[in-house]
Design a protein around this motif. Structure first.
Motif, mmCIF file in Angstrom:
data_model
loop_
_atom_site.group_PDB
_atom_site.id
_atom_site.type_symbol
_atom_site.label_atom_id
_atom_site.label_comp_id
_atom_site.label_asym_id
_atom_site.label_seq_id
_atom_site.Cartn_x
_atom_site.Cartn_y
_atom_site.Cartn_z
ATOM 1 N N ASN A 53 74.620 44.426 42.694
ATOM 2 C CA ASN A 53 75.284 44.397 43.998
ATOM 3 C C ASN A 53 74.483 43.576 45.004
ATOM 4 O OD1 ASN A 53 77.280 45.977 42.973
ATOM 5 N ND2 ASN A 53 76.921 47.732 44.297
ATOM 6 N N HIS B 25 72.877 49.044 52.203
ATOM 7 C CA HIS B 25 73.218 49.447 50.837
ATOM 8 C C HIS B 25 71.920 49.643 50.059
ATOM 9 C CE1 HIS B 25 75.451 49.828 47.207
ATOM 10 N NE2 HIS B 25 74.956 48.740 46.671
ATOM 11 N N HIS C 214 78.257 51.959 50.298
ATOM 12 C CA HIS C 214 78.033 50.665 50.919
ATOM 13 C C HIS C 214 77.462 50.830 52.333
ATOM 14 C CE1 HIS C 214 81.113 48.594 48.051
ATOM 15 N NE2 HIS C 214 80.077 49.110 47.418
ATOM 16 N N ASP D 86 82.989 37.671 51.175
ATOM 17 C CA ASP D 86 82.460 38.116 49.884
ATOM 18 C C ASP D 86 82.975 37.193 48.769
ATOM 19 O OD1 ASP D 86 81.667 39.413 47.582
ATOM 20 O OD2 ASP D 86 82.272 41.410 48.267
HETATM 21 N N1 AOF Z 1 79.651 45.825 51.332
HETATM 22 C C1 AOF Z 1 79.025 46.119 50.183
HETATM 23 C C2 AOF Z 1 79.502 45.657 48.916
HETATM 24 N N2 AOF Z 1 80.592 44.877 48.791
HETATM 25 C C3 AOF Z 1 81.287 44.515 47.496
HETATM 26 O O1 AOF Z 1 81.452 45.616 46.627
HETATM 27 C C4 AOF Z 1 81.045 45.306 45.300
HETATM 28 C C5 AOF Z 1 80.457 46.512 44.600
HETATM 29 O O2 AOF Z 1 81.381 47.563 44.629
HETATM 30 P P1 AOF Z 1 80.977 48.997 44.057
HETATM 31 O O3 AOF Z 1 80.830 48.858 42.584
HETATM 32 O O4 AOF Z 1 82.113 49.884 44.471
HETATM 33 O O5 AOF Z 1 79.689 49.411 44.715
HETATM 34 C C6 AOF Z 1 80.048 44.184 45.465
HETATM 35 O O6 AOF Z 1 80.013 43.333 44.353
HETATM 36 C C7 AOF Z 1 80.551 43.438 46.685
HETATM 37 O O7 AOF Z 1 81.506 42.472 46.291
HETATM 38 N N3 AOF Z 1 78.814 46.029 47.825
HETATM 39 C C8 AOF Z 1 77.741 46.779 47.913
HETATM 40 O O8 AOF Z 1 77.167 47.085 46.891
HETATM 41 N N4 AOF Z 1 77.261 47.206 49.101
HETATM 42 C C9 AOF Z 1 77.850 46.930 50.239
HETATM 43 O O9 AOF Z 1 77.362 47.376 51.282
#
Ligand code: AOF
Ligand code: ZN
Length: 359
Positions: free
Chosen positions: A19, A38, A45, A97
């Protein structure tokens, strides 16, 4: 506020892969009422922590986030919905993103809910902090960084192989900070034999990368700092057919050993991608560095240059033979920058393939 987000995000440096590093700040009437970052993959997040800290004061607030809020159900629920439910009025985003699961969808969702969204504040700094994550998402490989320290006449050691130290203390401190930001550091067997390095970040609060040794033959010393895994883990990559006795000896010490049919930088980067890594630091000698460059396992160069001369026709240089015969074939670096660190100079640049995505 965005720079504050980046500072918060960097608290988890080296610990969030696969991430990104993300920070968020909630502002109500000019006052910071909530902050978050994070901490690691699988955990909430940045926005979730910041909203939680703000509580009811999130209603009508402006939230700053270094990366576009997500809009998908992954390991955690979508932050776009969380922001809408919290009643946030305005969202200021550092960068879109690049993850195809999000890629503008979070911003569109917020706008559809009537929230004002501003995109691209301190974008270059946001992209720089997450250059490994961006590279991983776009190329399905970790970002490879080749770091070396050389003298003004381009040598990384004396003819006899002595290399401690080319650069001064300040530059070495910079390397330790660099290691804290990377998921893995790779060297070859020669570096273990000659330097016996420990490849840690030398800071008990900071992250330590996975220390990776590439050795086809396993012709390695029985005693080495890297075999002591109390401070940081070690992974030895070898080829099928190398000594099982040596492999067992390493495993008994807590070192992980993986056998490849063919051990190449390309295969190693595939393996490290599958482990979820975003950035990998090559701290190897010139022969391995040349093959890593030739196999596109390196995208960024960090050259520390010390103002001293050691001479020697056979003293090793940072990059071995690339098979180039004409100056016109030289690999040009782009986005080049340099800075002085103590009495040394650090020159950084990118090989052309990644130039467009890391502005
Ligand atoms: N805002 C934000 C992210 N944003 C989005 O979420 C994805 C990961 O989703 P998940 O597997 O649900 O944790 C990551 O690849 C990125 O595209 N991820 C993060 O780990 N931290 C955060 O603060
Ligand atoms: Zn999210």
């Amino acid at each position: 506020m965005m720079l504050r987000c980046l500072k918060l995000a960097a608290k988890a440096l080296g610990r969030t892969s696969p991430n990104p590093l993300v920070g968020a700040v909630v502002v109500q009437n000019g006052e910071v009422v909530g902050e978050g970052f994070h901490p690691r993959a699988g955990e909430p997040h940045a926005e979730v922590f910041a909203l939680k800290a703000a509580g009811e004061r999130a209603r009508g607030s402006t939230i700053y986030v270094s990366l576009e809020p997500c809009n998908h159900y992954g390991r955690t629920p979508p932050c776009s919905e969380g922001l809408i439910d919290a009643g946030v009025s305005k969202v200021v985003v550092g960068m879109v993103d690049p993850n195809p699961l999000v890629a503008g969808g979070g911003i569109a969702r917020l706008r559809a809910a009537g929230i004002e969204v501003v995109v691209g504040v301190e974008e270059a700094a946001c992209r720089r902090l997450n250059e490994g994550f961006i590279h991983r998402i776009l190329y399905q490989r970790p970002l490879g960084i080749l770091k070396y320290a050389m003298t003004l006449d381009g040598k990384i050691a004396t003819t006899s192989g002595h290399s401690a130290w080319v650069t001064n203390q300040d530059a070495r401190g910079e390397v330790h900070r660099l290691r804290a930001a990377c998921d893995a550091v790779i060297i070859g067997g020669n570096t273990v034999r000659q330097d016996n390095p420990d490849l840690t970040s030398h800071n008990c609060d900071a992250h330590n990368p996975l220390r990776v040794v590439m050795s086809r033959s396993l012709n390695l010393p029985e005693q080495a700092r890297l075999w002591d895994t109390r401070q940081a883990p070690t992974l030895v990559l070898t080829e099928v057919g190398s000594s099982q006795t040596f492999q067992n000896m390493l495993r008994e010490k807590g070192v992980e050993v993986v056998e490849f049919t063919s051990l190449t930088p390309e295969q190693v980067m595939t393996h490290l991608y599958e482990r979820g890594f975003c950035s990998v630091l090559w701290e190897c000698g010139g022969i391995l560095a040349a093959s890593a460059i030739a196999q596109s396992a390196v995208q960024k160069i960090m050259a520390f240059i010390a103002p001293k001369i050691i001479g020697g026709n056979h003293a090793p240089t940072p990059v071995g033979d690339l098979g180039l015969t004409s100056m016109t074939q030289a690999l040009p670096l782009e986005r080049v920058s340099w800075r002085i660190i103590g009495s040394d100079c650090l020159v950084e640049g990118y090989l052309p393939s990644v130039i467009k995505l890391i502005k």
